[in-house]
Design an enzyme around this catalytic site. Structure first.
Site, PDB file in Angstrom:
ATOM      1  N   SER A 157     -10.549  -1.273   4.077  1.00  0.00           N
ATOM      2  CA  SER A 157      -9.781  -1.482   5.316  1.00  0.00           C
ATOM      3  C   SER A 157      -9.343  -0.151   5.910  1.00  0.00           C
ATOM      4  O   SER A 157      -8.827   0.713   5.203  1.00  0.00           O
ATOM      5  CB  SER A 157      -8.529  -2.309   5.034  1.00  0.00           C
ATOM      6  OG  SER A 157      -8.898  -3.564   4.551  1.00  0.00           O
ATOM      7  N   ARG A 175       0.829  -1.225   0.000  1.00  0.00           N
ATOM      8  CA  ARG A 175       0.000   0.000   0.000  1.00  0.00           C
ATOM      9  C   ARG A 175       0.855   1.264   0.000  1.00  0.00           C
ATOM     10  O   ARG A 175       0.521   2.270   0.622  1.00  0.00           O
ATOM     11  CB  ARG A 175      -0.955   0.027   1.209  1.00  0.00           C
ATOM     12  CG  ARG A 175      -1.877  -1.124   1.316  1.00  0.00           C
ATOM     13  CD  ARG A 175      -2.866  -1.241   0.170  1.00  0.00           C
ATOM     14  NE  ARG A 175      -3.576  -2.481   0.291  1.00  0.00           N
ATOM     15  CZ  ARG A 175      -3.176  -3.635  -0.244  1.00  0.00           C
ATOM     16  NH1 ARG A 175      -2.086  -3.676  -0.992  1.00  0.00           N
ATOM     17  NH2 ARG A 175      -3.855  -4.740  -0.076  1.00  0.00           N
ATOM     18  N   GLU A 184      -4.703   2.909   6.648  1.00  0.00           N
ATOM     19  CA  GLU A 184      -4.588   2.716   5.194  1.00  0.00           C
ATOM     20  C   GLU A 184      -5.433   3.782   4.502  1.00  0.00           C
ATOM     21  O   GLU A 184      -5.077   4.326   3.470  1.00  0.00           O
ATOM     22  CB  GLU A 184      -5.106   1.315   4.825  1.00  0.00           C
ATOM     23  CG  GLU A 184      -5.110   1.070   3.329  1.00  0.00           C
ATOM     24  CD  GLU A 184      -5.398  -0.373   2.958  1.00  0.00           C
ATOM     25  OE1 GLU A 184      -5.029  -1.280   3.733  1.00  0.00           O
ATOM     26  OE2 GLU A 184      -6.012  -0.591   1.897  1.00  0.00           O
TER      27      GLU A 184
END
Ligand SMILES: Cc1cc2nc3c(=O)[nH]c(=O)nc-3n(C[C@H](O)[C@H](O)[C@H](O)COP(=O)(O)OP(=O)(O)OC[C@H]3O[C@@H](n4cnc5c(N)ncnc54)[C@H](O)[C@@H]3O)c2cc1C
Length: 300
Positions: free
Chosen positions: A216, A167, A286
C-alpha cells in the site's frame, strides 16, 4: 577498513534494485549483510566515528530507494536469522522473514500471526512499521525487543514501553530492531493453516503481486480507504514514466519494468494533490522513501 574482520557478505557499487520489491534504485557505494548483531553494532559504531552514513534495509518491501544510489554503507538485515522456539514464545532476529515465521508458527499450532502470512517483510521491518492486516497487527504479539538506539546503546525494551498505533511504532527513527520476542496462544493447527491459505488467496485476487510493487502506498484515512479515494479521483491505471497505478488495486503503484524513483515520487505527489483538491483529505504515505538528501537523524 570499517568492514575489516566482519563476518558476512560485502558488495561494492551494488544495484539497490536488488534490495527492494519495487526493483528500483541506483548503485549503493557499499552493501553489507551482517551475520551477527555484534557485527552490525561494530560497523554502525565505526561508521559513525568516521562520519560515514549508514542506512538500514530489511526485505525492502516498504521502501523507495533513490535513482542516484546511496553513499556510505547500506546494511541489510536478511542474514540475521537466528531463531529460538520456546513455550509459545519465539525469540527471533530482525532479518527473519515474517511470512516464514507465520507459517512455521502455524505448523506448530501456534496462533497469533495468521494475518502475517502474506506480508513480505522482515521481523524488524514489521515491528518498526507495526505491520498488520485483516484487523490484526504485530504489536499484539510482541513481548519485548532488543534495539540499538541512536545514542549507541543496546537496550531490551518491554512492549509496555513502546507506543504502537496504525502502522506506527515509537521506536521509528530512534532505534534499530535487532531481535524481537513474540508470544502466541495455543490454536487448532488445521484451522490456522486454513486461515492463512484463505488470506493468501485473498491477496492474490486483490493485489498486483505479478508486478514489482511495495504494498500500500498510502495509509487509510480514518473511516475511509485510500484505494477507494484514489480510484474515485480517476487514478486507476494512470502512468508516469515506468510507474503505474495498479489496475487491480488503486492504492498500489507497480513498476512496469523501467520505473525510476522519481516517477513513483511524481505519481505519489500528483495523487496526493488531486485527492486533497477533490475530497479535502490529505493522504499520508505508508511506504518509506530513502532519498540521499535525508538528514543524519533520519538515517542513523
Ligand atoms: C505485495 C505486498 C504486500 C504487503 N502487504 C502488507 C500488509 O498487508 N500489511 C502491512 O503492514 N504491510 C504490507 N506490506 C508492506 C511491507 O511488507 C511491511 O511494511 C513490512 O513490515 C516491511 O518490512 P521490510 O523488512 O521489508 O522493511 P523495509 O522495506 O526493508 O524497510 C522499511 C522501513 O523500516 C526500516 N527498517 C527495516 N528493518 C528495520 C529494523 N530491523 N530496525 C529498524 N528499522 C528497520 C527501514 O529502514 C525502512 O525505513 C506489503 C508489501 C508488499 C510488497
Amino acid at each position: 577498513m570499517i568492514l575489516d574482520g566482519m563476518t558476512g557478505r560485502v558488495e561494492k557499487k551494488y544495484p539497490l534494485l536488488h534490495l527492494n520489491t519495487w526493483r528500483i534504485g541506483g548503485p549503493a557505494e557499499v552493501v553489507y549483510w551482517p551475520e551477527t548483531t555484534e557485527d552490525l553494532f561494530s560497523v554502525w559504531k565505526r561508521a559513525r566515528e568516521a562520519d560515514i552514513p549508514v542506512w538500514l534495509i530489511g526485505r525492502g518491501s516498504n521502501l523507495l530507494l533513490p535513482d542516484e544510489g546511496l553513499p556510505g554503507i547500506t546494511m541489510v538485515t536478511t542474514a540475521l536469522r537466528k531463531i529460538h522456539w520456546g513455550d509459545f514464545i519465539v525469540r527471533v532476529e530482525a532479518g527473519y522473514s515474517l511470512a516464514l515465521l507465520a507459517q512455521e508458527a502455524g505448523e506448530r499450532g501456534w496462533s497469533g500471526l495468521e494475518f502475517a502470512r502474506g506480508i513480505p517483510g522482515s521481523v524488524g521491518g514489521a515491528v518498526i512499521m507495526n505491520a498488520g492486516a485483516h484487523g490484526r497487527e504485530i504489536a499484539s504479539q510482541i513481548t519485548n525487543i532488543t534495539v540499538l538506539g541512536t545514542d549507541g546503546t543496546l537496550k531490551n525494551i518491554k512492549r509496555e514501553e513502546i507506543k504502537f498505533a496504525y502502522r506506527y511504532c515509537s521506536l521509528r527513527g530512534q532505534a534499530w530492531v535487532l531481535e524481537a520476542q513474540l508470544a502466541f496462544s495455543r490454536g487448532e493447527r488445521e484451522q490456522i493453516l486454513k486461515t492463512m491459505k484463505e488470506n493468501l488467496a485473498n491477496r492474490t485476487a486483490n493485489q498486483p503481486i505479478e508486478k514489482p510493487n511495495a504494498g500500500s502506498i498510502f495509509r487509510n484515512p480514518p473511516g475511509d480507504s485510500a484505494g477507494r479515494l484514489i480510484e474515485a479521483a480517476g487514478w486507476k491505471g494512470k502512468r508516469m514514466g515506468g510507474a503505474q497505478v495498479s489496475e487491480k488495486h488503486a492504492n498500489f503503484i507497480v513498476n512496469n519494468g523501467s520505473a525510476k524513483s522519481k516517477d513513483v515520487l511524481a505519481l505519489i505527489d500528483a495523487i496526493k494533490n488531486d485527492v486533497r483538491t477533490k475530497y479535502g483529505i490529505t493522504l499520508q504515505t505508508e511506504v518509506e522513501s530513502i532519498q540521499t538528501e535525508m538528514t543524519i537523524s533520519q538515517r542513523m
